[in-house]
Write a protein that holds these residues in place. Structure first.
Motif, PDB file in Angstrom:
ATOM      1  N   ALA A  53       1.184  -2.690   0.036  1.00  0.00           N
ATOM      2  CA  ALA A  53       2.573  -2.961  -0.375  1.00  0.00           C
ATOM      3  C   ALA A  53       3.292  -2.616  -1.496  1.00  0.00           C
ATOM      4  O   ALA A  53       2.258  -2.740  -2.726  1.00  0.00           O
ATOM      5  CB  ALA A  53       2.740  -4.508  -0.079  1.00  0.00           C
ATOM      6  N   HIS A  56       7.020  -4.316  -5.507  1.00  0.00           N
ATOM      7  CA  HIS A  56       8.933  -4.312  -5.857  1.00  0.00           C
ATOM      8  C   HIS A  56       9.423  -5.255  -4.879  1.00  0.00           C
ATOM      9  O   HIS A  56       9.038  -5.437  -3.592  1.00  0.00           O
ATOM     10  CB  HIS A  56       9.338  -3.039  -5.454  1.00  0.00           C
ATOM     11  N   SER A  57      10.404  -5.948  -5.498  1.00  0.00           N
ATOM     12  CA  SER A  57      11.029  -7.174  -4.559  1.00  0.00           C
ATOM     13  C   SER A  57      11.625  -6.665  -3.397  1.00  0.00           C
ATOM     14  O   SER A  57      11.983  -7.543  -2.395  1.00  0.00           O
ATOM     15  CB  SER A  57      11.952  -7.977  -5.432  1.00  0.00           C
ATOM     16  N   GLY A  58      12.133  -5.414  -3.325  1.00  0.00           N
ATOM     17  CA  GLY A  58      13.117  -4.943  -2.318  1.00  0.00           C
ATOM     18  C   GLY A  58      12.713  -3.453  -1.767  1.00  0.00           C
ATOM     19  O   GLY A  58      11.903  -2.901  -2.611  1.00  0.00           O
ATOM     20  N   SER A  59      13.159  -3.156  -0.804  1.00  0.00           N
ATOM     21  CA  SER A  59      13.102  -1.789  -0.391  1.00  0.00           C
ATOM     22  C   SER A  59      13.850  -0.617  -1.321  1.00  0.00           C
ATOM     23  O   SER A  59      14.941  -0.989  -1.897  1.00  0.00           O
ATOM     24  CB  SER A  59      13.579  -1.478   1.228  1.00  0.00           C
ATOM     25  N   ARG A  77       8.801   0.604   1.199  1.00  0.00           N
ATOM     26  CA  ARG A  77       8.235  -0.690   1.194  1.00  0.00           C
ATOM     27  C   ARG A  77       6.608  -0.543   1.292  1.00  0.00           C
ATOM     28  O   ARG A  77       6.025  -1.115   0.441  1.00  0.00           O
ATOM     29  CB  ARG A  77       8.441  -1.483   2.511  1.00  0.00           C
ATOM     30  N   VAL A  78       6.130   0.470   2.031  1.00  0.00           N
ATOM     31  CA  VAL A  78       4.473   0.503   2.226  1.00  0.00           C
ATOM     32  C   VAL A  78       4.225   1.771   1.485  1.00  0.00           C
ATOM     33  O   VAL A  78       4.626   3.065   1.723  1.00  0.00           O
ATOM     34  CB  VAL A  78       4.109   0.618   3.567  1.00  0.00           C
ATOM     35  N   PRO A  97       6.556  -7.973  -5.325  1.00  0.00           N
ATOM     36  CA  PRO A  97       6.413  -7.730  -3.892  1.00  0.00           C
ATOM     37  C   PRO A  97       6.744  -9.171  -3.021  1.00  0.00           C
ATOM     38  O   PRO A  97       5.920  -9.929  -3.418  1.00  0.00           O
ATOM     39  CB  PRO A  97       4.932  -7.287  -3.561  1.00  0.00           C
ATOM     40  N   HIS A 145      10.970  -7.699   5.922  1.00  0.00           N
ATOM     41  CA  HIS A 145      10.323  -6.727   5.160  1.00  0.00           C
ATOM     42  C   HIS A 145       9.274  -5.700   6.347  1.00  0.00           C
ATOM     43  O   HIS A 145       8.708  -4.624   6.030  1.00  0.00           O
ATOM     44  CB  HIS A 145       9.750  -6.806   3.871  1.00  0.00           C
ATOM     45  N   LEU A 146       8.693  -6.141   7.254  1.00  0.00           N
ATOM     46  CA  LEU A 146       7.880  -5.430   7.999  1.00  0.00           C
ATOM     47  C   LEU A 146       8.440  -4.904   9.517  1.00  0.00           C
ATOM     48  O   LEU A 146       7.915  -4.022   9.885  1.00  0.00           O
ATOM     49  CB  LEU A 146       6.461  -6.426   8.206  1.00  0.00           C
ATOM     50  N   LEU A 201       9.573  -1.599  10.582  1.00  0.00           N
ATOM     51  CA  LEU A 201       8.947  -0.327   9.789  1.00  0.00           C
ATOM     52  C   LEU A 201       7.937  -0.047  11.385  1.00  0.00           C
ATOM     53  O   LEU A 201       7.446   1.106  11.006  1.00  0.00           O
ATOM     54  CB  LEU A 201       8.028  -0.666   8.813  1.00  0.00           C
TER      55      LEU A 201
END
Length: 314
Positions: free
Chosen positions: A11, A14-17, A82-83, A161, A253-254, A257
């Motif tokens: 991951a 970072h806190s966001g995309s 994100r990844v 993250p 967040h997942l 994707l």
């Protein structure tokens, strides 16, 4: 032809995309080289290739050793903002004689390692896949780790993250044969976050094989991260509100994707069909997503409803 590679997936810290401009900034590993970015069907950014020279011993399955000299190609990919993935790859090619040439010869053939002496390519592939997580062939693991560390240490990231999942390592070996019919894939999940993939296929561009293995590593990490979130949510133990609070990072967040082979060519689709037959990555993902949605629906149903308001006038 034998192609060896390794992909490490984690991951982004970072806190966001991250938006497109920020992705270009953190992946700018080489001054003056362009970061490639695409938005469809999912946000994707890839750094320029880096080249690392190697002069080392390659071990075969029988224990025999030959000298390998050449270069590794490395790059970093970011999916969905994100990844993050660090990837290393090289082709292995036996050459006649046993004399090492000047570095200029090897630098003119990037992404190729020449073996000096009698080489057992199937044995070299087997040894590459059999090594433990800490001892990768030609230092591929060290290269991936260095590339990831360089990006994760960028001052543009806030290092917070929202999803904490362990890094996975996918080590792969592809043998190409002009007489091969279709694609044969052997995918295995090992302890300590290590996965191995063995491919036997017809003539295919190395870049296509690399993108296939990176895509497989990406979706294996997504599934691993999702299962970890579900496991830590304590479903059936704690109160629904607490469970939903722990499941929320996966929803935010997942879940969006998951797009297997969305950017790949035709032969990759046959690989995914085989993987969905056994071990069934997509089936396990879908079952986990349904479980999360069931928990959300049940928590919503358990929320107390306000009493009916008695109208003032009838």
């Amino acid at each position: 032809m034998l192609v060896l590679g390794e992909v490490q997936t984690a991951a982004l810290r970072h806190s966001g995309s991250v938006p497109r401009e920020l992705a270009e900034g953190v992946l700018a590993l080489l001054a003056g080289e362009r970061v490639r970015v695409s938005e469809r069907p999912i946000g994707y950014a890839v750094s320029p290739h880096t080249f690392t020279g190697v002069d080392c011993r390659l071990v075969a399955r029988t224990g025999a050793r030959v000298r390998g000299v050449g270069t590794l190609l490395g790059r970093v990919c970011l999916t969905g903002g994100r990844v993050l993935q660090g990837s290393a790859v090289t082709r292995v090619e036996p050459v006649g004689g046993g004399h090492r040439r000047a570095w200029s010869h090897y630098l003119a053939r990037p992404g190729l390692v020449e073996t000096l002496g009698r080489t057992d390519l199937p044995g070299t592939a087997a040894a590459h896949l059999a090594a433990d997580r800490t001892s990768s062939t030609m230092g591929m693991g060290a290269l991936c780790n260095r590339l990831l560390a360089e990006v994760q240490g960028s001052p543009l990231l806030d290092r917070r993250p929202p999803v904490r999942a362990r890094r996975t390592v996918l080590r792969w070996a592809a043998m190409t044969d002009e007489e091969a019919e279709g694609v044969r894939v052997r995918f295995a999940v090992h302890e300590d976050g290590l996965r191995t993939v063995q491919l036997l296929l017809g003539p295919v561009a190395v870049a296509d094989i690399v993108e296939l293995c990176e895509d497989l590593a990406l979706h294996d990490w997504l599934l691993t991260a999702l299962l970890s979130v579900v496991e830590q949510s304590r479903i059936g133990v704690d109160e629904p509100v607490q469970i939903i609070h722990r499941l929320r990072p996966a929803v935010d967040h997942l879940l969006h994707l998951w797009m297997p082979a969305a950017r790949l060519g035709g032969f990759a689709l046959s690989v995914w069909e085989g993987l969905d037959g056994r071990p069934g990555l997509s089936r396990q993902w879908d079952a986990s997503v349904r479980r999360i949605r069931d928990q959300i629906a049940m928590a919503a149903a358990l929320v107390p409803r306000p009493a009916d308001v008695v109208p003032l006038f009838r």
